[in-house]
Scaffold this motif. Sequence first.
Motif, PDB file in Angstrom:
ATOM      1  N   CYS A   1       0.370   4.892   5.074  1.00 24.09           N
ATOM      2  CA  CYS A   1       1.365   3.813   5.162  1.00 24.09           C
ATOM      3  C   CYS A   1       2.777   4.354   5.025  1.00 24.09           C
ATOM      4  O   CYS A   1       3.709   3.849   5.650  1.00 24.09           O
TER       5      CYS A   1
ATOM      6  N   PHE B   1      -7.963   1.665  -2.826  1.00 24.13           N
ATOM      7  CA  PHE B   1      -8.098   0.276  -2.402  1.00 24.13           C
ATOM      8  C   PHE B   1      -8.992  -0.471  -3.370  1.00 24.13           C
ATOM      9  O   PHE B   1      -9.946   0.115  -3.902  1.00 24.13           O
TER      10      PHE B   1
ATOM     11  N   CYS C   1      -0.258   4.358   0.187  1.00 24.09           N
ATOM     12  CA  CYS C   1      -0.977   5.552   0.653  1.00 24.09           C
ATOM     13  C   CYS C   1      -0.105   6.379   1.591  1.00 24.09           C
ATOM     14  O   CYS C   1       0.859   5.889   2.181  1.00 24.09           O
TER      15      CYS C   1
ATOM     16  N   CYS D   1       0.852  -1.188   0.000  1.00 26.50           N
ATOM     17  CA  CYS D   1       0.000   0.000   0.000  1.00 26.50           C
ATOM     18  C   CYS D   1       0.891   1.241   0.000  1.00 26.50           C
ATOM     19  O   CYS D   1       1.747   1.399   0.864  1.00 26.50           O
TER      20      CYS D   1
HETATM   21 ZN   LIG Z   1      -1.918   2.374   3.058  1.00 27.46          ZN
END
Ligand SMILES: [Zn+2]
Length: 154
Positions: free
Chosen positions: A36, A133, A33, A31
């Motif tokens: 993260c 996602f 993002c 991930c």
């Molecule tokens: Zn993430």
Amino acid sequence: MTDWKLPWNASCLCGRVTMRISAAPMIAMACHCRGCQKLTSGPYSLSLMFPAAALDVQGETEIGGLHRDESVHHFCAHCKNWLYTCGIAGGQFVNFRATMLDDASWVIPYVESYVSEKLPGVVSGARISFDEFPTADRYPELMAGFATAGAKPQ
Ligand SMILES: [Zn+2]
Ligand SMILES: [Zn+2]
């Protein structure tokens, strides 16, 4: 599924928390993002999803990260290493930080999420990419693909 070479052992950076995994992962995901990126202090998080019952933890952990009621981030109480996230899908699953494994040398993410926030120059090796996602209805197909074609321990 003997080809997964279970169980797997894992530990935090300082070694005070040890973990054992007794079931095959359902998917391996990266991930990208911003959350993260901050949680890992790195360019992306690398997760293996397991049934919650497959993870056995010894040693003291504490809650950190966003302190939410769902997707609860667990850290080593001493070295503050992010270890796993509980409370996925109402507590059925855990997202385990793949880099805690004693042998993480085989791990390749099958799916990557939030490539819309990916840092330039980062290549995760994932086969399938999502801008955000994947929606819940995609998971059965993604998990089936991972089970047959995902990376496994050598
Ligand atoms: Zn993430
Ligand atoms: Zn530690």
